[in-house]
Design a protein around this motif. Structure first.
Motif, PDB file in Angstrom:
ATOM      1  N   UNK A  98       0.836  -1.204   0.000  1.00 24.34           N
ATOM      2  CA  UNK A  98       0.000   0.000   0.000  1.00 24.34           C
ATOM      3  C   UNK A  98       0.871   1.254   0.000  1.00 24.34           C
ATOM      4  N   UNK A  99       1.914   1.250   0.811  1.00 28.08           N
ATOM      5  CA  UNK A  99       2.809   2.411   0.894  1.00 28.08           C
ATOM      6  C   UNK A  99       3.481   2.684  -0.441  1.00 28.08           C
ATOM      7  N   UNK A 100       3.860   1.636  -1.119  1.00 26.88           N
ATOM      8  CA  UNK A 100       4.507   1.789  -2.415  1.00 26.88           C
ATOM      9  C   UNK A 100       3.537   2.356  -3.454  1.00 26.88           C
ATOM     10  N   UNK A 101       2.307   1.849  -3.461  1.00 27.21           N
ATOM     11  CA  UNK A 101       1.324   2.292  -4.449  1.00 27.21           C
ATOM     12  C   UNK A 101       0.861   3.727  -4.193  1.00 27.21           C
ATOM     13  N   UNK A 102       0.714   4.094  -2.921  1.00 28.68           N
ATOM     14  CA  UNK A 102       0.164   5.408  -2.560  1.00 28.68           C
ATOM     15  C   UNK A 102       1.228   6.460  -2.260  1.00 28.68           C
ATOM     16  N   UNK A 103       2.493   6.077  -2.362  1.00 23.05           N
ATOM     17  CA  UNK A 103       3.597   6.981  -2.027  1.00 23.05           C
ATOM     18  C   UNK A 103       3.500   7.446  -0.565  1.00 23.05           C
ATOM     19  N   UNK A 104       3.296   6.451   0.324  1.00 19.03           N
ATOM     20  CA  UNK A 104       3.233   6.708   1.754  1.00 19.03           C
ATOM     21  C   UNK A 104       4.583   6.420   2.401  1.00 19.03           C
ATOM     22  N   UNK A 105       4.847   7.102   3.488  1.00 15.40           N
ATOM     23  CA  UNK A 105       5.951   6.752   4.380  1.00 15.40           C
ATOM     24  C   UNK A 105       5.380   6.615   5.783  1.00 15.40           C
ATOM     25  N   UNK A 106       6.009   5.773   6.580  1.00 16.52           N
ATOM     26  CA  UNK A 106       5.465   5.494   7.902  1.00 16.52           C
ATOM     27  C   UNK A 106       6.098   6.369   8.979  1.00 16.52           C
ATOM     28  N   UNK A 107       5.259   6.853   9.891  1.00 19.60           N
ATOM     29  CA  UNK A 107       5.775   7.509  11.085  1.00 19.60           C
ATOM     30  C   UNK A 107       6.615   6.506  11.876  1.00 19.60           C
ATOM     31  N   UNK A 108       7.598   7.016  12.589  1.00 15.73           N
ATOM     32  CA  UNK A 108       8.389   6.131  13.445  1.00 15.73           C
ATOM     33  C   UNK A 108       7.514   5.508  14.530  1.00 15.73           C
ATOM     34  N   UNK A 109       6.624   6.301  15.102  1.00 16.46           N
ATOM     35  CA  UNK A 109       5.715   5.805  16.132  1.00 16.46           C
ATOM     36  C   UNK A 109       4.283   5.873  15.599  1.00 16.46           C
ATOM     37  N   UNK A 110       3.570   4.736  15.567  1.00 21.52           N
ATOM     38  CA  UNK A 110       2.179   4.750  15.097  1.00 21.52           C
ATOM     39  C   UNK A 110       1.325   5.718  15.895  1.00 21.52           C
ATOM     40  N   UNK A 111       0.379   6.349  15.214  1.00 27.79           N
ATOM     41  CA  UNK A 111      -0.507   7.319  15.860  1.00 27.79           C
ATOM     42  C   UNK A 111      -1.938   6.799  15.871  1.00 27.79           C
ATOM     43  N   UNK A 112      -2.758   7.402  16.716  1.00 28.33           N
ATOM     44  CA  UNK A 112      -4.194   7.097  16.784  1.00 28.33           C
ATOM     45  C   UNK A 112      -4.495   5.619  17.006  1.00 28.33           C
ATOM     46  N   UNK A 113      -3.687   4.971  17.835  1.00 29.78           N
ATOM     47  CA  UNK A 113      -3.890   3.545  18.108  1.00 29.78           C
ATOM     48  C   UNK A 113      -5.249   3.307  18.758  1.00 29.78           C
ATOM     49  N   UNK A 114      -5.644   4.178  19.683  1.00 27.83           N
ATOM     50  CA  UNK A 114      -6.919   3.996  20.377  1.00 27.83           C
ATOM     51  C   UNK A 114      -8.091   4.013  19.388  1.00 27.83           C
TER      52      UNK A 114
END
Length: 350
Positions: free
Chosen positions: A240-256
């Motif tokens: 998904x990241x490759x197709x959408x040109x996403x990069x991931x935050x070091x720490x995931x957000x909005x887990x709750x």
């Protein structure tokens, strides 16, 4: 003599203020280098009127250098046992004036109320004084206070009320003070215990997921472990990241919010999440393709949290309901929504 000391302080006040800030910055860098967690660091230079009162009350100072709290720094830790961790760092990095330093925690009498902190009077070590950026502070002393958040809370409230000694407190109120001090001390200890339990749980969760995934409930720790270690989830996220040109935050957000979305559809264990991810892989990737079509992937990468495949899984599950009321209830649980998005999800499952 009092006027001479105050006049001398007026002339050197900026130096003492600069010294306090320099030591505060140094403490911050040292704690960061040692990866020691803390809540806050502050500094101050003694107020002129405070110095006047002190000199007048004690009548024993002959030189400004004899007053050890003209510059001050305070470190507030999250947990009470971190006070000793920070203290160890201070002991190793500064020259300690033992005669004027005191662990007020140990001096607290059993029949007294209140929280007291660890106070060091220190100066820079010789090797640091030789550095140009510290040379102006040679021989100067600063008081460093170390206390936990709850210890600090007590001290601030006690100061605001205006009673510093139990003998000053009316007898009818003294018992309440003692009770509150006991509650805060117990809370400090319980927070340390909770942290230790969570650390043990975090270490054991990987083995538990391998052995009994059907029994491992979804929570922040198990969810974060899953999105970082499950092969299917990692693979889908990467695609998904490759197709959408996403990069991931070091720490995931909005887990709750992510967990709220999963719980809404009855996914309560790691095994249920893994099964749903596999069963809906095709629809998840179709949802990602729709997102890609709406984005200009030639722009700079957009940052998202790991577990983007699970985020899209919740959209797919909402769409599969084919029920506008369910979708709206999901929006409320997940904190997303909009009429156009609802229409999109209703069309997505057809």
């Amino acid at each position: 003599m009092e006027k001479d000391l105050v006049a001398d302080f007026d002339a050197k006040r900026e130096v003492y203020n600069s010294f306090a800030k320099t030591v505060s910055d140094l403490l911050e860098r040292l704690l960061l280098a040692k990866k020691t967690s803390y809540h806050s660091i502050s500094f101050r230079c003694k107020a002129r009127d405070s110095l006047e009162r002190k000199v007048d009350a004690k009548q024993r100072y002959n030189a400004l250098e004899e007053i050890t709290d003209l510059a001050g720094a305070r470190i507030i830790t999250h947990f009470s046992d971190d006070v000793d961790v920070v203290a160890s760092m201070v002991e190793s990095e500064f020259k300690i004036d033992r005669a004027n330093s005191i662990d007020k925690r140990a001096s607290l009498d059993p029949d007294r109320f209140g929280y007291l902190s660890l106070h060091y009077v220190v100066s820079l070590k010789r090797e640091r004084e030789k550095l140009q950026e510290y040379s102006a502070f040679k021989g100067m002393k600063i008081e460093i206070q170390i206390r936990s958040i709850l210890q600090h809370t007590w001290a601030e409230i006690e100061h605001d009320i205006g009673y510093k000694s139990s003998v000053e407190v009316p007898r009818a109120t003294r018992r309440k003070f003692s009770r509150m001090a006991g509650l805060l001390e117990l809370a400090d200890q319980e927070f340390v215990s909770i942290r230790s339990e969570l650390q043990k749980y975090e270490k054991s969760v990987k083995l538990e997921i391998l052995k009994n995934p059907e029994k491992v409930a979804l929570d922040k720790i198990t969810y974060l472990d899953f999105i970082c270690s499950d092969e299917k989830c990692v693979s889908m996220d990467s695609e998904i990241a490759s197709a959408c040109n996403f990069k991931f935050f070091e720490e995931p957000k909005n887990v709750a919010k992510q967990l709220d979305g999963l719980l809404f559809f009855g996914l309560r264990t790691i095994e249920q999440l893994k099964k749903s991810l596999i069963e809906n892989e095709r629809e998840i990737m179709r949802r990602a393709a729709d997102v890609t079509a709406q984005l200009d992937t030639s722009d700079k990468p957009r940052f998202v949290s790991r577990g983007i495949s699970i985020f899209y899984l919740s959209h797919v599950l909402a769409a599969n309901s084919k029920d506008p009321e369910v979708i709206e209830a999901f929006f409320a649980a997940r904190g997303i929504g909009g009429t156009k998005f609802k229409e999109y999800l209703l069309q997505f499952a057809r």
